[in-house]
Design an enzyme around this catalytic site. Structure first.
Site, mmCIF file in Angstrom:
data_model
loop_
_atom_site.group_PDB
_atom_site.id
_atom_site.type_symbol
_atom_site.label_atom_id
_atom_site.label_comp_id
_atom_site.label_asym_id
_atom_site.label_seq_id
_atom_site.Cartn_x
_atom_site.Cartn_y
_atom_site.Cartn_z
ATOM 1 N N THR A 192 -29.598 5.282 -18.019
ATOM 2 C CA THR A 192 -29.925 4.637 -17.364
ATOM 3 C C THR A 192 -30.572 2.246 -17.113
ATOM 4 O O THR A 192 -29.791 1.810 -16.348
ATOM 5 C CB THR A 192 -32.146 4.577 -17.353
ATOM 6 O OG1 THR A 192 -32.439 6.332 -16.875
ATOM 7 C CG2 THR A 192 -33.185 3.856 -17.385
ATOM 8 N N ASN A 219 -26.113 14.422 -9.375
ATOM 9 C CA ASN A 219 -26.547 15.017 -10.780
ATOM 10 C C ASN A 219 -27.598 16.755 -10.702
ATOM 11 O O ASN A 219 -27.263 17.488 -11.517
ATOM 12 C CB ASN A 219 -27.703 14.101 -11.644
ATOM 13 C CG ASN A 219 -28.585 13.598 -10.773
ATOM 14 O OD1 ASN A 219 -27.761 12.693 -9.659
ATOM 15 N ND2 ASN A 219 -30.062 13.550 -10.952
ATOM 16 N N GLN A 252 -22.635 11.602 -14.805
ATOM 17 C CA GLN A 252 -22.374 13.330 -15.074
ATOM 18 C C GLN A 252 -21.103 13.716 -15.016
ATOM 19 O O GLN A 252 -20.902 14.661 -14.789
ATOM 20 C CB GLN A 252 -23.552 14.277 -13.249
ATOM 21 C CG GLN A 252 -24.668 14.315 -13.827
ATOM 22 C CD GLN A 252 -25.426 15.196 -14.649
ATOM 23 O OE1 GLN A 252 -25.142 15.698 -14.811
ATOM 24 N NE2 GLN A 252 -26.560 14.866 -15.732
ATOM 25 N N SER A 269 -23.049 7.870 -20.115
ATOM 26 C CA SER A 269 -24.654 8.320 -21.192
ATOM 27 C C SER A 269 -23.927 8.927 -22.345
ATOM 28 O O SER A 269 -23.382 10.257 -21.693
ATOM 29 C CB SER A 269 -25.597 8.562 -20.108
ATOM 30 O OG SER A 269 -26.535 9.480 -20.924
ATOM 31 N N HIS A 291 -25.155 11.947 -24.307
ATOM 32 C CA HIS A 291 -26.159 13.025 -24.061
ATOM 33 C C HIS A 291 -25.785 13.864 -22.797
ATOM 34 O O HIS A 291 -26.362 14.686 -23.331
ATOM 35 C CB HIS A 291 -27.581 12.814 -24.328
ATOM 36 C CG HIS A 291 -28.422 12.237 -22.570
ATOM 37 N ND1 HIS A 291 -29.262 13.411 -22.629
ATOM 38 C CD2 HIS A 291 -28.800 11.137 -22.443
ATOM 39 C CE1 HIS A 291 -29.475 12.950 -21.235
ATOM 40 N NE2 HIS A 291 -29.465 11.923 -21.333
ATOM 41 N N THR A 294 -29.820 -5.206 -32.270
ATOM 42 C CA THR A 294 -28.420 -4.741 -33.209
ATOM 43 C C THR A 294 -28.747 -3.327 -32.618
ATOM 44 O O THR A 294 -29.440 -3.023 -32.502
ATOM 45 C CB THR A 294 -29.666 -4.340 -34.293
ATOM 46 O OG1 THR A 294 -29.930 -5.898 -34.819
ATOM 47 C CG2 THR A 294 -28.634 -4.328 -35.355
ATOM 48 N N CYS A 333 -34.603 13.787 -15.352
ATOM 49 C CA CYS A 333 -35.004 12.372 -15.409
ATOM 50 C C CYS A 333 -36.144 12.286 -14.450
ATOM 51 O O CYS A 333 -36.551 11.348 -14.184
ATOM 52 C CB CYS A 333 -33.461 11.633 -14.902
ATOM 53 S SG CYS A 333 -31.927 12.031 -16.451
HETATM 54 C C1 LIG Z 1 -25.888 10.661 -12.597
HETATM 55 C C2 LIG Z 1 -27.600 10.058 -13.473
HETATM 56 N N1 LIG Z 1 -27.330 8.760 -13.755
HETATM 57 C C3 LIG Z 1 -27.987 8.139 -14.916
HETATM 58 C C4 LIG Z 1 -28.539 9.112 -15.342
HETATM 59 C C5 LIG Z 1 -29.775 8.675 -16.836
HETATM 60 O O1 LIG Z 1 -28.932 8.405 -17.888
HETATM 61 P P1 LIG Z 1 -29.482 8.646 -19.117
HETATM 62 O O2 LIG Z 1 -30.549 9.410 -19.591
HETATM 63 O O3 LIG Z 1 -28.724 8.346 -20.012
HETATM 64 O O4 LIG Z 1 -30.892 7.271 -19.138
HETATM 65 C C6 LIG Z 1 -28.676 10.603 -15.121
HETATM 66 C C7 LIG Z 1 -29.491 11.224 -16.415
HETATM 67 O O5 LIG Z 1 -30.122 12.727 -16.016
HETATM 68 C C8 LIG Z 1 -27.842 10.901 -14.323
HETATM 69 O O6 LIG Z 1 -28.173 12.304 -14.188
#
Ligand SMILES: Cc1ncc(COP(=O)(O)O)c(C=O)c1O
Length: 380
Positions: free
Chosen positions: A71, A146, A174, A194, A196, A232, A319
């Site tokens: 994000t 996603n 993704q 990202s 996670h 930091t 999300c």
């Molecule tokens: C395509 C896409 N972009 C951005 C994000 C956001 O990533 P984060 O959860 O690390 O903020 C997601 C989260 O599902 C996503 O699927």
């Protein structure tokens, strides 16, 4: 045993990633900006992670800016690269963090152009030409969606957009770890990641950038991350992201093959059920994602039934979980709203088994049977 089939929402942390992180939570607590030994240990760990992330996407380590996640990377890419009010073009199927960033720019007198997709969720040459005719200074097109998993031909659109004088950003959150992602070959100037989504910790990501782009920091202060992102550094999380990136690079092929096999198994079983609709089933997709609907069964209701059976799936993007209603991606593809409301996303991961897929299909079948029985009762 939980059948976790929501890896596009988040992935479990890999044990090897956690092992790598723990010393940075327990012992190496120095501030990476400090010059003494404890600080230098933390700094060195960040730089190793930077190399690991850069290697995963074929970029130079100096091009990697760590952020708090996908994000923030998307916000930085959009708001940071459009320094003066101009024109921005974003695809109709972007993640909320791109769409909302673009909408914020629009409030500040920047023209916002939407790049439409066809019924398969793909951008077409005509749509791209229409969008470029407005003269955008920045174009943002996600690499893989996603929800549907549809992969856009970003290299082709980047070529067109750069020739028209625009900078190009791609949200590769993704795609990375599931398919090969090559920053240089894509021809984009900005790329979001990202951790996670690839078995790393939450709350850490990166923006990969062409250093010729004039990027205005959104977070100012101590000038960390080459001045692009003050604050930091979250050392343990960055270390985990680096390790996850290394594993994703080394294990890409076996992970891909594993999820392809399970996806095939799922699609094959779904194809035997007459009423199930699979979205974007005929175009290039992520090897782990199936977006489907059972007409007459609300996506949220199906999700609840799955939850009762200890199966985790999503009725759209996690999300976007605060919003109810139909998937914006499906609406952009021209899918009827009543069908879009029935959508459920299955996203497979490296540790899923045949049994997980079979359990999902079994609940789908039970629910269809219950629906049919209710319809019969209503007739009687
Ligand atoms: C395509 C896409 N972009 C951005 C994000 C956001 O990533 P984060 O959860 O690390 O903020 C997601 C989260 O599902 C996503 O699927």
């Amino acid at each position: 045993m939980t059948a976790y089939l929501d890896h596009n929402a988040s992935t479990p942390i890999d044990g090897r990633v956690l092992d790598e992180m723990l010393p940075y939570l327990r012992f190496h607590y120095g501030n990476p900006s400090s010059v003494y030994r404890q600080g230098r240990i933390a700094r060195q760990a960040i730089e190793t992670a930077r190399q690991q992330v850069a290697l995963l996407v074929n970029a130079h380590p100096s091009q990697v800016v760590f952020t708090s996640g996908g994000t923030e990377a998307n916000n930085l890419a959009l708001k940071g690269s459009v320094v003066a009010p101009k024109c921005v073009a974003v695809s109709a199927v972007e993640h909320a963090s791109v769409l909302a960033s673009a909408q914020q720019l629009a409030i500040e007198a920047c023209q916002l152009v939407r790049i439409e997709v066809d019924e398969d969720g793909l951008i077409t040459e005509a749509a791209m030409s229409r969008a470029l005719a407005s003269g955008p200074k920045l174009v943002s097109i996600m690499l893989a969606n996603n929800e549907t998993g549809v992969i856009q031909d970003v290299a082709r659109w980047a070529d067109m957009a750069v020739s028209a004088g625009a900078l190009v950003h791609t949200d590769a959150v993704q795609a990375v770890g599931k398919v090969e992602v090559d920053f240089s070959a894509l021809g984009v100037q900005l790329l979001s990641l990202s951790s996670h989504k690839l078995y790393g910790p939450k709350g850490v990501g990166a923006l990969v950038l062409d250093k010729r782009v004039e990027l205005a920091a959104q977070m100012v202060g101590g000038g960390q991350e080459q001045g692009y992102r003050s604050g930091t550094e979250n050392v343990a999380a960055i270390v985990g992201f680096g390790k996850a990136a290394e594993l994703a690079r080394l294990e890409l092929q076996p992970r891909r093959l594993h999820t392809i096999n399970l996806r095939q198994r799922l699609l094959q079983q779904l194809s035997q059920i007459e009423t199930v609709a699979v979205f974007a089933g005929q175009v290039e997709c992520l090897p782990n994602t199936v977006f489907l609907a059972v007409p007459g069964i609300d996506g949220e209701a199906l999700l609840m039934e799955m939850d009762r059976a200890d199966i985790a799936v999503s009725s759209g993007s996690a999300c976007d979980s605060q919003k109810s209603g139909a998937s914006q991606t499906l609406l952009a593809m021209g899918v009827d709203e009543s069908l879009a409301r029935c959508a459920v996303r299955v996203s497979i991961g490296k540790d899923n088994t045949d049994q997980d897929v079979d359990a999902f299909v079994s609940v789908v079948k039970q629910q269809i049977k219950a629906l049919q029985e209710n319809a019969m009762l209503a007739w009687a």
